[in-house]
Every structure is written in structure tokens, then in C-alpha cells.
Design an enzyme around this catalytic site. Structure first.
Site, PDB file in Angstrom:
ATOM      1  N   ASN A   8       0.867  -1.176   0.000  1.00 19.29           N
ATOM      2  CA  ASN A   8       0.000   0.000   0.000  1.00 19.29           C
ATOM      3  C   ASN A   8       0.908   1.231   0.000  1.00 19.29           C
ATOM      4  O   ASN A   8       1.417   1.643   1.043  1.00 19.29           O
ATOM      5  CB  ASN A   8      -0.888  -0.037   1.245  1.00 19.29           C
ATOM      6  CG  ASN A   8      -1.850   1.125   1.292  1.00 19.29           C
ATOM      7  OD1 ASN A   8      -1.837   1.997   0.406  1.00 19.29           O
ATOM      8  ND2 ASN A   8      -2.679   1.160   2.316  1.00 19.29           N
ATOM      9  N   ARG A  89      -2.178  -1.892  -3.768  1.00 23.13           N
ATOM     10  CA  ARG A  89      -3.471  -1.240  -3.553  1.00 23.13           C
ATOM     11  C   ARG A  89      -3.501   0.043  -4.383  1.00 23.13           C
ATOM     12  O   ARG A  89      -2.552   0.834  -4.350  1.00 23.13           O
ATOM     13  CB  ARG A  89      -3.626  -0.884  -2.085  1.00 23.13           C
ATOM     14  CG  ARG A  89      -4.883  -0.094  -1.842  1.00 23.13           C
ATOM     15  CD  ARG A  89      -4.868   0.515  -0.464  1.00 23.13           C
ATOM     16  NE  ARG A  89      -6.077   1.288  -0.274  1.00 23.13           N
ATOM     17  CZ  ARG A  89      -6.119   2.435   0.375  1.00 23.13           C
ATOM     18  NH1 ARG A  89      -5.032   2.961   0.883  1.00 23.13           N
ATOM     19  NH2 ARG A  89      -7.253   3.071   0.509  1.00 23.13           N
ATOM     20  N   HIS A 178     -12.679   2.202  -0.286  1.00 25.91           N
ATOM     21  CA  HIS A 178     -12.669   1.136   0.728  1.00 25.91           C
ATOM     22  C   HIS A 178     -13.342  -0.146   0.229  1.00 25.91           C
ATOM     23  O   HIS A 178     -13.766  -0.988   1.025  1.00 25.91           O
ATOM     24  CB  HIS A 178     -13.412   1.546   2.022  1.00 25.91           C
ATOM     25  CG  HIS A 178     -12.787   2.658   2.787  1.00 25.91           C
ATOM     26  ND1 HIS A 178     -13.531   3.612   3.448  1.00 25.91           N
ATOM     27  CD2 HIS A 178     -11.495   2.976   3.014  1.00 25.91           C
ATOM     28  CE1 HIS A 178     -12.728   4.464   4.044  1.00 25.91           C
ATOM     29  NE2 HIS A 178     -11.478   4.100   3.793  1.00 25.91           N
ATOM     30  N   GLY A 210     -10.507   7.515   7.788  1.00 26.41           N
ATOM     31  CA  GLY A 210     -11.355   7.620   6.592  1.00 26.41           C
ATOM     32  C   GLY A 210     -12.566   6.750   6.876  1.00 26.41           C
ATOM     33  O   GLY A 210     -12.451   5.768   7.601  1.00 26.41           O
ATOM     34  N   ARG A 239     -11.986  14.941   7.170  1.00 25.65           N
ATOM     35  CA  ARG A 239     -12.782  15.267   5.981  1.00 25.65           C
ATOM     36  C   ARG A 239     -14.228  15.553   6.376  1.00 25.65           C
ATOM     37  O   ARG A 239     -14.767  14.905   7.277  1.00 25.65           O
ATOM     38  CB  ARG A 239     -12.772  14.102   4.979  1.00 25.65           C
ATOM     39  CG  ARG A 239     -11.396  13.768   4.462  1.00 25.65           C
ATOM     40  CD  ARG A 239     -11.485  12.671   3.407  1.00 25.65           C
ATOM     41  NE  ARG A 239     -10.204  12.013   3.263  1.00 25.65           N
ATOM     42  CZ  ARG A 239     -10.046  10.692   3.233  1.00 25.65           C
ATOM     43  NH1 ARG A 239     -11.087   9.891   3.307  1.00 25.65           N
ATOM     44  NH2 ARG A 239      -8.840  10.173   3.108  1.00 25.65           N
ATOM     45  N   ARG A 283      -9.882   9.133  19.977  1.00 27.52           N
ATOM     46  CA  ARG A 283      -9.567   8.876  21.391  1.00 27.52           C
ATOM     47  C   ARG A 283      -9.428  10.195  22.149  1.00 27.52           C
ATOM     48  O   ARG A 283      -9.952  10.356  23.249  1.00 27.52           O
ATOM     49  CB  ARG A 283      -8.267   8.067  21.516  1.00 27.52           C
ATOM     50  CG  ARG A 283      -8.445   6.623  21.110  1.00 27.52           C
ATOM     51  CD  ARG A 283      -7.145   5.940  20.865  1.00 27.52           C
ATOM     52  NE  ARG A 283      -6.538   6.385  19.613  1.00 27.52           N
ATOM     53  CZ  ARG A 283      -5.699   5.651  18.892  1.00 27.52           C
ATOM     54  NH1 ARG A 283      -5.334   4.468  19.305  1.00 27.52           N
ATOM     55  NH2 ARG A 283      -5.197   6.119  17.766  1.00 27.52           N
ATOM     56  N   GLY A 329     -10.696   1.315  12.383  1.00 26.16           N
ATOM     57  CA  GLY A 329     -10.104   1.805  13.638  1.00 26.16           C
ATOM     58  C   GLY A 329     -11.075   2.232  14.733  1.00 26.16           C
ATOM     59  O   GLY A 329     -10.928   1.802  15.880  1.00 26.16           O
ATOM     60  N   ILE A 330     -12.049   3.052  14.421  1.00 25.96           N
ATOM     61  CA  ILE A 330     -12.915   3.575  15.489  1.00 25.96           C
ATOM     62  C   ILE A 330     -13.865   2.489  15.997  1.00 25.96           C
ATOM     63  O   ILE A 330     -13.919   2.206  17.199  1.00 25.96           O
ATOM     64  CB  ILE A 330     -13.724   4.809  15.013  1.00 25.96           C
ATOM     65  CG1 ILE A 330     -12.788   5.916  14.511  1.00 25.96           C
ATOM     66  CG2 ILE A 330     -14.615   5.327  16.135  1.00 25.96           C
ATOM     67  CD1 ILE A 330     -13.488   7.115  13.899  1.00 25.96           C
ATOM     68  N   ASN A 333     -12.494  -0.809  17.640  1.00 28.54           N
ATOM     69  CA  ASN A 333     -11.826  -0.662  18.946  1.00 28.54           C
ATOM     70  C   ASN A 333     -12.629   0.029  20.034  1.00 28.54           C
ATOM     71  O   ASN A 333     -12.250  -0.032  21.197  1.00 28.54           O
ATOM     72  CB  ASN A 333     -10.519   0.125  18.759  1.00 28.54           C
ATOM     73  CG  ASN A 333      -9.529  -0.634  17.910  1.00 28.54           C
ATOM     74  OD1 ASN A 333      -9.244  -1.785  18.209  1.00 28.54           O
ATOM     75  ND2 ASN A 333      -9.034  -0.015  16.852  1.00 28.54           N
ATOM     76  N   GLU A 384      -7.758  -5.755   4.532  1.00 23.09           N
ATOM     77  CA  GLU A 384      -7.628  -5.467   3.100  1.00 23.09           C
ATOM     78  C   GLU A 384      -6.430  -6.200   2.503  1.00 23.09           C
ATOM     79  O   GLU A 384      -6.450  -6.607   1.354  1.00 23.09           O
ATOM     80  CB  GLU A 384      -7.484  -3.945   2.894  1.00 23.09           C
ATOM     81  CG  GLU A 384      -8.784  -3.218   3.182  1.00 23.09           C
ATOM     82  CD  GLU A 384      -8.603  -1.769   3.573  1.00 23.09           C
ATOM     83  OE1 GLU A 384      -8.083  -1.521   4.685  1.00 23.09           O
ATOM     84  OE2 GLU A 384      -8.991  -0.893   2.788  1.00 23.09           O
TER      85      GLU A 384
END
Ligand code: AMP
Length: 400
Positions: A8, A89, A178, A210, A239, A283, A329-330, A333, A384
Site C-alpha cells: 500500500n 493497492r 474502501h 477515513g 474530511r 480517542r 479503527g474507530i 476498537n 484489506e
């Protein structure tokens, strides 16, 4: 058994993961960051060992050489011939690619044509491709597109209501992103939770820095939230996601900044960072909100509301929903961030959450709904890279 490298390459970074296929065993992984700087960062992880180096890495070619030299030096491979396939990628495949493709002259030409749609990533992907090709000329090389999975959308799902000549002349339409992640999640859900029944209606939530959602039926994408570029859709780390297009013009007029500057701010200074004024890292935003910071709390509620709006619209689009999957990620976790969304959608969708299960699932897979829930809700960490490695293996076998 062969070795396949998933790559990537970003504008100043290269992430890599070496797999043994078809076993899908990760042999090593790492990254090169801050390419172009005197104090670039090189990392390799294998067998529970980790090396970090800080040194000048002025271009992608040098970064790739370091990665490959480390593989030999650390005894991970004896010779480069062992790496039979490399998969890159690529963020934007435009209208050209509905699946992965051999990275040949034709593919390179098309990616080059797509640079105006993705000026940030496309040149980096090409640099990564050339750097690997130089050292591994014999390896089968493929491009795996973030947009490919979304090419199954119907015109009413991908067209923009703008003068049609712009759609035709400039290919200005929704492509999404994605896709590799959404496809991984849907495939896994169909195989592991629906006994192979692809007719189920699934909404996948890839919510990291993202973020995008995807509505999936018969294992295919029918709608996705990102647009012409990854700026569209839900609010993200920096974004803005979908906004009234007038905001753009209004801000250019009001601030006297150029359209390029405002565009940059909508990409890099908006989202969680813009609304909270604290950070793009959720976080930090959550810890400020818990201490009573109102803007931080508003940013979280706004994010959850945007996500809930898409879940609602995709439920209608699919004629109902059988499963919702949290990922990235969000929401891989954070049980708390999942709760913000679940609080906004559960009543309408008759979801019964098992809150104890929600609290326990951090960075791992599982179901968080209770008996009697009308919709099953899952957490599945995305992967991915394994999708890239799977396509590498198919390409090596000549079955891409
Ligand atoms: P990704 O882009 O999928 O790698 O997601 C990275 C983002 O996930 C980070 O920038 C954080 O904002 C967010 N994140 C990671 N861990 C947590 C956590 N435990 N709680 C809240 N947000 C998290």
C-alpha cells in the site's frame, strides 16, 4: 505454497505485508514513513520481533530497496525469487476496473489517466509499482482497486444530478472507496454467519480516520457513501463528508481564500478535527467530551448522526437489513463510539444490543446483538491486505 507481497504505497509512505499463500499466513509486515525526509522511519515486524530505523529515505525506490534488503538480511526469504506475486493497492480505478488487474502497460496507462481524480495517491501507487518491479521483475504484479467492488452500482446510485455532459466528458460520478474492505467484510459474513447465503442484506460500516458505508445484496455493492473522491459521505477524521455544495462557494467568497485552499481545508481540517477543534483522533476527542467539552461532544454526536442517516437510507435501499457490521479503527476498537451509533438506529431497526458483549469486543470479531434482535450486529476487524494476497495468488495461478 508461494509468497505474496501486499503493498500500500501512499504519497510519503509504503505499508507492506508478506503472506504465505494460500495458507494466508502473515510472514512479516512493516512500513516506511516520511519518505522524502532525512529522518524517515523504517519498520519491519516478524516472528514477534520488531526493528525500527530512522534514516534518510529520499524516494520510494530507496524505501522498497530497504524493505527487500531487510527480508534477506533477517532471513525471511533466501532469495527474491521466492516472492512470486506483488499486489498493489490502488485507490482510484475509475470506470475502467471492476476487479483486480495485471499491472501491465494498459493498466498503467489507465491509472495515469485517472491521476486528475486522485492526484494525491495515483502517482504514489505508480512509484511503488515501478520500485518493486525494478527489484522483482519476474514476480506477477497486480493492481487491486478500492473502487472495483462498487462498480456494480446502478446508474441511479452512482450518477450525480449535474449537467450530463460533465458526467460523460469528465467521468464525474460516484466511485466510492474502501471497496476491498467492504468486500472482505461481506464475504466473511456470508461465509461464516449466513452459511454461504449471499442473498442476505448487509450494511458494512468502515469507520476509521477515513470512513464509508456500503449497502450489499447478493454479495455485491448496491450503494456506497464515498463519492467521486474519498471526501464524500459521512464525516471523518479530517474530511467533511457530504455537505451542501454551496458551503464551498460561500467560504471561498467569505474568506477570500482560493478554492484550492478551501478544498484543502475540507479534506484536512474538517471532520472531527474541525468541529471539535481538538484532534482528528477520536480517542482524544472522546476524552475531551468526557471532561465536558461541548464541541467535542457535538462532533461525536454529529458523526453518529451522519452514520445513522446512511444506515437508515441503506435499509430502505436494500428493502430491509439482515446484518450490520462495524469495522475499521474507530468501531473495531471503541464500544463507546459503537454505542453512539446504536443509540441512533436501534429503535427504528428493532435492534436488541447485548451491551455486555459490546463492551467486551475490542479489536476482535464477534456478535453484539441479543436473542430476538431483528438485525444482527457484528464487529469484524477488516483485512484489506489478505484480499490483496488472495488476488495475488489467483493471478499467480492465472485465474484473476
Ligand atoms: P483507521 O483509519 O481504520 O486505521 O483508524 C484509525 C483511527 O481509529 C484513529 O485515528 C483513531 O481516531 C481511531 N481509534 C483507534 N482506536 C480507538 C479507540 N480505542 N477509541 C476510539 N477511536 C479509536
Amino acid at each position: 505454497m508461494i509468497k505474496c507481497m501486499a503493498v500500500n504505497a501512499g504519497s510519503s509512505s509504503i505499508k507492506y505485508k508478506l503472506f504465505e499463500m494460500p495458507e494466508e499466513k502473515v510472514i512479516c509486515e512493516g512500513l516506511v514513513e516520511r519518505i522524502g525526509h532525512e529522518d524517515a522511519h523504517f519498520r519491519i515486524k516478524y516472528n514477534g520481533t520488531k526493528h525500527d530505523d530512522y534514516l534518510p529515505i529520499m524516494d520510494h525506490k530507496v524505501g522498497v530497496k530497504l524493505i527487500l534488503e531487510a527480508l534477506i538480511k533477517d532471513g525471511i526469504v533466501k532469495s527474491y525469487d521466492e516472492i512470486k506475486a506483488v499486489g498493489h493497492r490502488v485507490v482510484q480505478g475509475g470506470k475502467y476496473f471492476s476487479k483486480s488487474a495485471y499491472f501491465n502497460e494498459d493498466t498503467e496507462e489507465k491509472i495515469t489517466k485517472l491521476i486528475p481524480l486522485d492526484p494525491l495517491h495515483a502517482p504514489a501507487h505508480l512509484m511503488g509499482f515501478h520500485a518493486f518491479k525494478e527489484v522483482l521483475p519476474e514476480a506477477v504484479t497486480i493492481a487491486v482497486f478500492d473502487t472495483a467492488f462498487h462498480q456494480s452500482m446502478a446508474p441511479e446510485d452512482y450518477l450525480y444530478p449535474i449537467p450530463y455532459e460533465y458526467t460523460e466528458k469528465y467521468d464525474c460520478r460516484r466511485y466510492g472507496a474502501h471497496g476491498t474492505s467492504h468486500q472482505y467484510l461481506a464475504n466473511k459474513a456470508i461465509k461464516d454467519y449466513f452459511h454461504g447465503d449471499a442473498s442476505k442484506r448487509i450494511i458494512t460500516l468502515h469507520l476509521g480516520s477515513g470512513a464509508s458505508l456500503c449497502a450489499i445484496k447478493d454479495g455485491k455493492c448496491v450503494a456506497t457513501s464515498m463519492g467521486l473522491t474519498p471526501l464524500g459521505g459521512v464525516m471523518m477524521g479530517t474530511r467533511c463528508g457530504d455537505i451542501d455544495p454551496s458551503v464551498y462557494y460561500y467560504l471561498v467568497e467569505k474568506t477570500g481564500k482560493s478554492s484550492a485552499e478551501i478544498y484543502d481545508e475540507l479534506n484536512k481540517k474538517s471532520g472531527f478535527l474541525g468541529v471539535s477543534g481538538i484532534s482528528n483522533d477520536t480517542r482524544d476527542v472522546l476524552s475531551a467530551a468526557e471532561k465536558g467539552d461541548e464541541r467535542a461532544m457535538n462532533s461525536i454526536r454529529l458523526w453518529a448522526r451522519r452514520v445513522a442517516d446512511f444506515v437508515g437510507s441503506y435499509t430502505v435501499r436494500l428493502g430491509g437489513v439482515d446484518m450490520i457490521i462495524f469495522s475499521a479503527g474507530i468501531t473495531e476498537n471503541s464500544p463507546t463510539f459503537r454505542k453512539f451509533i446504536l443509540d441512533d438506529i436501534s429503535e427504528a431497526l428493532k435492534i436488541k444490543v447485548d451491551w455486555a458483549k459490546n463492551d467486551l469486543l475490542i479489536g476482535k470479531e464477534g456478535e453484539i446483538t441479543a436473542e430476538g434482535s431483528q438485525v444482527r450486529v457484528l464487529v469484524i476487524p477488516t483485512d484489506e491486505e489478505v484480499m490483496i494476497a488472495r488476488d495475488c495468488f489467483s493471478a499467480f495461478e492465472g485465474k484473476l
